[in-house]
Structures are given as C-alpha cells and as structure tokens.
Design a protein around this motif. Structure first.
Motif, PDB file in Angstrom:
ATOM      1  N   ALA A  32       0.479  -0.721  -0.061  1.00 41.64           N
ATOM      2  CA  ALA A  32      -0.076  -0.161  -0.348  1.00 41.64           C
ATOM      3  C   ALA A  32       0.766   1.447   0.117  1.00 41.64           C
ATOM      4  N   PHE A  33       2.055   0.921   0.532  1.00 46.07           N
ATOM      5  CA  PHE A  33       2.633   2.454   0.681  1.00 46.07           C
ATOM      6  C   PHE A  33       3.920   2.204  -0.797  1.00 46.07           C
ATOM      7  N   THR A  34       4.603   3.542  -0.539  1.00 47.90           N
ATOM      8  CA  THR A  34       5.521   3.592  -1.806  1.00 47.90           C
ATOM      9  C   THR A  34       6.547   3.845  -0.976  1.00 47.90           C
ATOM     10  N   ALA A  35       8.324   4.187  -1.189  1.00 41.86           N
ATOM     11  CA  ALA A  35       9.472   3.394  -1.203  1.00 41.86           C
ATOM     12  C   ALA A  35       8.943   5.466  -0.538  1.00 41.86           C
ATOM     13  N   THR A  36       8.899   6.258  -1.282  1.00 41.09           N
ATOM     14  CA  THR A  36       9.213   7.468  -0.626  1.00 41.09           C
ATOM     15  C   THR A  36       8.144   7.001   0.846  1.00 41.09           C
ATOM     16  N   GLU A  37       6.727   6.915   0.832  1.00 37.73           N
ATOM     17  CA  GLU A  37       6.094   6.894   1.433  1.00 37.73           C
ATOM     18  C   GLU A  37       7.372   6.131   3.609  1.00 37.73           C
ATOM     19  N   ARG A  38       7.175   5.282   3.039  1.00 36.13           N
ATOM     20  CA  ARG A  38       8.660   4.169   3.723  1.00 36.13           C
ATOM     21  C   ARG A  38       9.608   4.887   4.489  1.00 36.13           C
ATOM     22  N   ARG A  39      10.105   5.680   3.486  1.00 36.41           N
ATOM     23  CA  ARG A  39      11.156   6.300   3.778  1.00 36.41           C
ATOM     24  C   ARG A  39      11.182   7.367   4.746  1.00 36.41           C
ATOM     25  N   GLN A  40      10.484   7.776   4.324  1.00 35.84           N
ATOM     26  CA  GLN A  40       9.467   9.460   5.258  1.00 35.84           C
ATOM     27  C   GLN A  40       9.096   9.111   6.366  1.00 35.84           C
ATOM     28  N   CYS A  41       8.730   8.125   6.396  1.00 36.71           N
ATOM     29  CA  CYS A  41       7.946   7.364   8.166  1.00 36.71           C
ATOM     30  C   CYS A  41       9.127   6.574   9.087  1.00 36.71           C
ATOM     31  N   GLU A  76      -6.964   6.771   2.492  1.00 36.30           N
ATOM     32  CA  GLU A  76      -9.422   6.891   3.117  1.00 36.30           C
ATOM     33  C   GLU A  76      -9.539   8.256   2.548  1.00 36.30           C
ATOM     34  N   ALA A  77      -9.090   8.696   2.955  1.00 36.03           N
ATOM     35  CA  ALA A  77      -9.578  10.340   3.413  1.00 36.03           C
ATOM     36  C   ALA A  77      -9.886  10.939   1.738  1.00 36.03           C
ATOM     37  N   VAL A  78      -8.739  10.635   0.977  1.00 36.41           N
ATOM     38  CA  VAL A  78      -8.717  10.870  -0.212  1.00 36.41           C
ATOM     39  C   VAL A  78      -9.373  10.200  -1.014  1.00 36.41           C
ATOM     40  N   ILE A  79      -9.405   9.473  -0.968  1.00 37.18           N
ATOM     41  CA  ILE A  79     -10.700   8.416  -2.001  1.00 37.18           C
ATOM     42  C   ILE A  79     -12.128   9.223  -1.157  1.00 37.18           C
ATOM     43  N   GLN A 101      -0.614   2.466  -3.478  1.00 44.65           N
ATOM     44  CA  GLN A 101       0.221   3.160  -3.614  1.00 44.65           C
ATOM     45  C   GLN A 101       0.288   4.306  -4.681  1.00 44.65           C
ATOM     46  N   GLU A 102      -0.919   4.009  -5.652  1.00 42.47           N
ATOM     47  CA  GLU A 102      -1.140   5.276  -6.551  1.00 42.47           C
ATOM     48  C   GLU A 102      -1.555   6.484  -5.420  1.00 42.47           C
ATOM     49  N   ILE A 103      -1.854   6.862  -4.663  1.00 39.15           N
ATOM     50  CA  ILE A 103      -2.171   7.631  -3.764  1.00 39.15           C
ATOM     51  C   ILE A 103      -0.914   7.754  -2.156  1.00 39.15           C
ATOM     52  N   GLU A 104      -0.149   8.987  -2.822  1.00 37.58           N
ATOM     53  CA  GLU A 104       0.471   8.974  -2.018  1.00 37.58           C
ATOM     54  C   GLU A 104       1.033  10.446  -1.115  1.00 37.58           C
ATOM     55  N   ARG A 112       4.659  19.442   6.644  1.00 39.48           N
ATOM     56  CA  ARG A 112       4.135  19.614   5.711  1.00 39.48           C
ATOM     57  C   ARG A 112       3.543  18.435   4.875  1.00 39.48           C
ATOM     58  N   PRO A 113       2.457  17.567   5.335  1.00 43.75           N
ATOM     59  CA  PRO A 113       2.050  16.358   4.324  1.00 43.75           C
ATOM     60  C   PRO A 113       1.428  16.914   2.593  1.00 43.75           C
ATOM     61  N   ALA A 114       1.782  16.548   1.845  1.00 42.34           N
ATOM     62  CA  ALA A 114       0.428  16.729   0.283  1.00 42.34           C
ATOM     63  C   ALA A 114      -0.104  15.352  -0.821  1.00 42.34           C
ATOM     64  N   VAL A 115       0.000  15.206  -1.100  1.00 43.24           N
ATOM     65  CA  VAL A 115      -0.670  14.854  -1.853  1.00 43.24           C
ATOM     66  C   VAL A 115      -0.400  14.327  -2.894  1.00 43.24           C
ATOM     67  N   ARG A 116       0.071  13.144  -4.288  1.00 40.77           N
ATOM     68  CA  ARG A 116       0.545  13.239  -5.311  1.00 40.77           C
ATOM     69  C   ARG A 116      -0.292  11.994  -5.511  1.00 40.77           C
ATOM     70  N   LEU A 117      -0.800  12.165  -6.528  1.00 44.50           N
ATOM     71  CA  LEU A 117      -1.439  10.442  -7.127  1.00 44.50           C
ATOM     72  C   LEU A 117      -0.185  10.243  -8.827  1.00 44.50           C
ATOM     73  N   SER A 118      -0.703   9.040  -8.913  1.00 47.22           N
ATOM     74  CA  SER A 118       0.086   8.692  -9.767  1.00 47.22           C
ATOM     75  C   SER A 118      -0.859   7.322 -10.648  1.00 47.22           C
ATOM     76  N   GLY A 119      -0.021   7.509 -12.153  1.00 40.51           N
ATOM     77  CA  GLY A 119      -1.255   6.011 -12.329  1.00 40.51           C
ATOM     78  C   GLY A 119      -2.519   6.241 -12.483  1.00 40.51           C
ATOM     79  N   GLU A 120      -3.476   5.086 -12.936  1.00 40.93           N
ATOM     80  CA  GLU A 120      -4.978   4.926 -13.214  1.00 40.93           C
ATOM     81  C   GLU A 120      -5.787   5.577 -11.723  1.00 40.93           C
ATOM     82  N   VAL A 121      -5.153   6.149 -11.118  1.00 45.04           N
ATOM     83  CA  VAL A 121      -5.630   6.834 -10.144  1.00 45.04           C
ATOM     84  C   VAL A 121      -5.965   8.553 -10.376  1.00 45.04           C
ATOM     85  N   ALA A 122      -4.307   9.438 -10.724  1.00 46.43           N
ATOM     86  CA  ALA A 122      -4.539  10.321 -11.125  1.00 46.43           C
ATOM     87  C   ALA A 122      -4.927  10.937 -13.286  1.00 46.43           C
TER      88      ALA A 122
END
Length: 155
Positions: A32-41, A76-79, A101-104, A112-122
C-alpha cells in the motif's frame, strides 16, 4: 485557480489495530505504501523516537507503524473526498482494482503533508473532476489514533 470545494474526506485509524494488521503475513498493507512513504515514515519515526527528557509515559508501540497509519488515513480520506465529488456516479475504479500506492503522501522539509497521485488514480481523477485539482491535507496523531482530513478543491 478559481474553483471551490468539490469534496471532503476524513479517516481515523486505530494505531494498535493497524500495527497488528501491518505485521500479519500477506496483509494488504504490504504493497500500500511507496518507497518514499516508507522512507519518510522511517525518518520521522527515528527523529521522533523515545525522547528521554519527555515526562509523558512511554507507550509500547511501533513508531514506524504509527506514521504509516497516518499515511493510510490520508489515502482513505482522499478516496472519500474524491467519492464525495462524484456523488451520484459510480466509482471510476472498482475498489478491488485500486492501487493504494498511487495515492501517496509526501512531506516537505518541514513535515507538512501533501498528496501526490500517479497511475490510473491520477488519470481517473483528471477525467472525473479535472486536471487542476488541489488536495489540502491535515494529518494528526492523538493517543492511539491517527486522523487525516482532506479537502479536494477543483474547477
């Protein structure tokens, strides 16, 4: 950008239940999580590790799971915000085909958090609510809960 609020989403995550689910073999959270999300966490968990000068009682929790739970709440809140913008229309992506992962959630240098979309979701967000949308994110932890509030602003 001129536009208005198209949707609002909020989600809460119980940290204990999330950590237990995250630890289970074959969990849906594994991808569910991108490499960037895991690294930042990981970085955030290390930076906010046990503070010996703190007078707060120590909690038995996984600091990485705590921060990933916040990212899950954002997803979940983005959806929910996107779904609110599409009220009365069927979801453009079937729930079982959604790639989380397409909702990052990405954070700037100050956390400060921001949302970045990719793939089919974007692609589907652009097709259904427009390409020039903005996601406003608030993410917080309190006790044993992570909460995210997301506002979708668009044309």
């Amino acid at each position: 950008m001129s536009g208005g609020v198209r949707g609002v989403g909020v989600d809460t995550v119980d940290l204990g239940a999330f950590a237990a689910s995250l630890a289970e073999p074959g969990t849906r959270f594994a991808d569910a999580f991108t490499a960037t999300e895991r690294r930042q966490c990981r970085e955030r968990a290390a930076a906010r590790g046990a503070d010996p000068s703190s007078s707060a009682p120590a909690r038995r929790e996984d600091p990485l799971a705590r921060h990933l739970a916040g990212r899950w709440a954002v997803k979940e809140a983005v959806i929910k915000a996107w779904s609110a913008a599409l009220y009365g229309s069927p979801p453009p992506i079937a729930p079982d085909l959604l790639r989380w992962q397409e909702i990052e959630t990405v954070c700037d240098a100050w956390g400060r958090p921001a949302v970045r979309l990719s793939g089919e979701v974007a692609r589907q967000v652009a097709a259904t609510v427009g390409q020039d949308v903005r996601w406003h994110v608030s993410l917080s932890h309190d006790g044993d809960t992570a909460v995210a509030f997301v506002v979708l602003e668009g044309p």
